[in-house]
Design an enzyme around this catalytic site. Structure first.
Site, PDB file in Angstrom:
ATOM      1  N   ASP A 134       0.787  -1.252   0.000  1.00 18.22           N
ATOM      2  CA  ASP A 134       0.000   0.000   0.000  1.00 18.22           C
ATOM      3  C   ASP A 134       0.809   1.288   0.000  1.00 18.22           C
ATOM      4  O   ASP A 134       0.353   2.283  -0.547  1.00 18.22           O
ATOM      5  CB  ASP A 134      -0.901   0.128   1.248  1.00 18.22           C
ATOM      6  CG  ASP A 134      -2.101  -0.774   1.200  1.00 18.22           C
ATOM      7  OD1 ASP A 134      -2.342  -1.342   0.137  1.00 18.22           O
ATOM      8  OD2 ASP A 134      -2.759  -0.901   2.235  1.00 18.22           O
ATOM      9  N   CYS A 196     -21.471  -4.280 -11.196  1.00 22.56           N
ATOM     10  CA  CYS A 196     -20.892  -3.443 -10.136  1.00 22.56           C
ATOM     11  C   CYS A 196     -21.373  -1.996 -10.285  1.00 22.56           C
ATOM     12  O   CYS A 196     -21.634  -1.315  -9.284  1.00 22.56           O
ATOM     13  CB  CYS A 196     -19.367  -3.507 -10.178  1.00 22.56           C
ATOM     14  SG  CYS A 196     -18.660  -3.185 -11.798  1.00 22.56           S
ATOM     15  N   CYS A 200     -23.656  -0.243  -7.053  1.00 22.03           N
ATOM     16  CA  CYS A 200     -23.000   0.679  -6.120  1.00 22.03           C
ATOM     17  C   CYS A 200     -24.052   1.571  -5.439  1.00 22.03           C
ATOM     18  O   CYS A 200     -24.771   2.302  -6.109  1.00 22.03           O
ATOM     19  CB  CYS A 200     -21.967   1.538  -6.859  1.00 22.03           C
ATOM     20  SG  CYS A 200     -21.267   2.803  -5.775  1.00 22.03           S
ATOM     21  N   CYS A 216     -17.508   7.204  -2.695  1.00 18.34           N
ATOM     22  CA  CYS A 216     -17.370   5.782  -2.353  1.00 18.34           C
ATOM     23  C   CYS A 216     -17.435   5.578  -0.837  1.00 18.34           C
ATOM     24  O   CYS A 216     -16.767   6.272  -0.072  1.00 18.34           O
ATOM     25  CB  CYS A 216     -16.053   5.261  -2.915  1.00 18.34           C
ATOM     26  SG  CYS A 216     -15.674   3.593  -2.379  1.00 18.34           S
ATOM     27  N   CYS A 243     -16.634  -1.059   2.211  1.00 19.83           N
ATOM     28  CA  CYS A 243     -17.816  -1.523   1.479  1.00 19.83           C
ATOM     29  C   CYS A 243     -17.347  -2.587   0.494  1.00 19.83           C
ATOM     30  O   CYS A 243     -16.289  -2.450  -0.112  1.00 19.83           O
ATOM     31  CB  CYS A 243     -18.458  -0.348   0.743  1.00 19.83           C
ATOM     32  SG  CYS A 243     -19.686  -0.805  -0.508  1.00 19.83           S
ATOM     33  N   CYS A 246     -19.401  -3.695  -4.689  1.00 22.46           N
ATOM     34  CA  CYS A 246     -19.000  -3.849  -6.090  1.00 22.46           C
ATOM     35  C   CYS A 246     -18.103  -5.072  -6.298  1.00 22.46           C
ATOM     36  O   CYS A 246     -17.840  -5.467  -7.429  1.00 22.46           O
ATOM     37  CB  CYS A 246     -18.363  -2.569  -6.643  1.00 22.46           C
ATOM     38  SG  CYS A 246     -16.912  -2.023  -5.731  1.00 22.46           S
ATOM     39  N   CYS A 250     -19.745  -9.118  -8.237  1.00 25.42           N
ATOM     40  CA  CYS A 250     -18.949  -9.462  -9.422  1.00 25.42           C
ATOM     41  C   CYS A 250     -18.987 -10.976  -9.655  1.00 25.42           C
ATOM     42  O   CYS A 250     -18.639 -11.753  -8.764  1.00 25.42           O
ATOM     43  CB  CYS A 250     -17.510  -8.996  -9.244  1.00 25.42           C
ATOM     44  SG  CYS A 250     -16.481  -9.402 -10.666  1.00 25.42           S
TER      45      CYS A 250
END
Ligand code: SF4
Ligand code: SF4
Length: 372
Positions: A134, A196, A200, A216, A243, A246, A250
């Site tokens: 990250d 997706c 959302c 988001c 969350c 999405c 899938c």
């Protein structure tokens, strides 16, 4: 020159579930990234837009001079043992699956560092490495696609066609070349699917493959420090940290396998909202230390829990919310006022609070709640 197969075998032996190696070439997605930042769609994530970090994303040599190879690793995190009825229970605050257990940095980094040590030792001391989970200014999903790990879907996640998208990514950069590099994955396999985009809750995709972070729920509940926009609150449902919508919808995640990484108790995936509303700094730390949730702090988590409470329709949560009208944190007081308004707490009670409140943001929230 390193034998790619040997590095991959070592990565798998260290416990990663997937590994691919790509040349350290600039990402083909630099333009899209610059356009995203230019449109302000990164919200308050200033680190995404900082000029020095933009430069690093454009030229990997600024991260590691002479860099030749990027070894991309993935670690599955999906745990399927929590029933949907529990996750969607309005009395519970839902947490994104990646945060159900231990902090993935604590799992990924030691393994990547062990891989880096192995690479350096195999190179006889003349090889340099850099590892990130990250924290690197690097377009990792793009490099993962060129390393053959998967494609970037319309939901902007990296998706492995046979494994889905519930996995963490990490990378090891090295100035050593490899004998073989992986073939880049196909650009996309979404085809005509758009599940997706339609699912959302906050309409955060202005177009396929583009995420407006400002809308988001993951961004709002984790990254965003301030007052959550009123028009998005009702859409946030019971999400209190991140969350997964999405990803959940899938079709490629039908193939996601349970991960041995987390042995999840229900309270880790979807704690009772009433428990979250009761957290003070001490109990927050005691409960969430060692998980990714620790980094957002007590006030932001309680802010999020107030929104979930306001969306729950459960009048029995009103008492806890009323107590939070006197919380030391204005962020918490403001969001509890909104939730009180949603649950129909008496106007007299809100007016009492209004009379003694001094923070202008909270005053506005209480007035809005009285209006509602
Ligand atoms: S994480 Fe949730 S809110 Fe964010 S884009 Fe995906 S579905 Fe939308
Ligand atoms: S839900 Fe459909 S459109 Fe969205 S990422 Fe998955 S396959 Fe692609």
């Amino acid at each position: 020159v390193f034998a790619a197969e040997a590095i991959k075998a070592q990565a798998l032996a260290l416990g990663f579930n997937t590994v691919g190696i790509t040349r350290a070439a600039p990402s083909a997605r630099l333009q899209a990234y610059r356009a995203w930042v230019g449109a302000g769609q990164h919200g308050e994530m200033g680190y995404m837009a900082r000029p020095d970090r933009q430069s690093r994303r454009a030229d990997l040599n600024m991260i590691l001079p002479g860099v030749q190879s990027i070894i991309m690793v993935g670690l599955d995190y999906h745990a399927l043992n929590v029933p949907t009825t529990v996750l969607n229970d309005p009395a519970r605050g839902r947490i994104a699956a990646y945060a159900w257990g231990v902090d993935y940095h604590d799992v990924m980094l030691p393994r990547l560092e062990a891989l880096a040590a192995w690479v350096a030792a195999s190179g006889g001391g003349d090889v340099h490495t850099r590892v990130y989970v990250d924290t690197g200014a690097i377009l990792e999903r793009s490099h993962a696609q060129t390393a053959g790990l998967g494609f970037i879907g319309k939901n902007t996640m990296l998706i492995a066609p046979r494994g889905g998208s519930y996995f963490f990514l990490g990378e090891l950069l090295t100035d050593a070349p490899c004998d073989v590099y992986d073939t880049p994955h196909r650009e996309t396999m979404c085809g005509s699917c758009s599940q997706c985009q339609g699912a959302c809750p906050t309409a955060a995709f202005p177009s396929p493959y583009v995420l407006d972070a400002r809308r988001c729920i993951s961004y709002l509940t984790i990254e965003y420090k301030g007052t959550i926009p009123h028009d998005l609150r009702a859409r946030m449902g019971n999400w209190v940290y991140g969350c997964d919508v999405c990803q959940d919808v899938c079709p490629f995640n039908r193939f996601a396998l349970p991960s041995p990484l987390f042995d999840v108790a229900i309270a880790q995936a979807a704690p009772a909202i009433t428990d979250l509303l009761t957290l003070d700094t001490w109990s927050f730390t005691a409960r969430f230390m060692g998980t990714p949730i620790a980094r957002i702090g007590r006030d932001r988590l309680v802010r999020n829990a107030c929104i979930a409470a306001g969306n729950s329709g459960l009048r029995e949560l009103a008492g806890r919310l009323e107590t939070l009208l006197d919380d030391p944190s204005p962020l918490v007081r403001g969001h509890s006022a909104w939730a009180c308004g949603q649950l129909g707490v008496s106007h007299d009670r809100l007016r009492q609070t209004l009379n003694k409140e001094t923070n202008t943001d909270v005053i506005e929230e209480i007035r809005a709640a009285l209006g509602a």
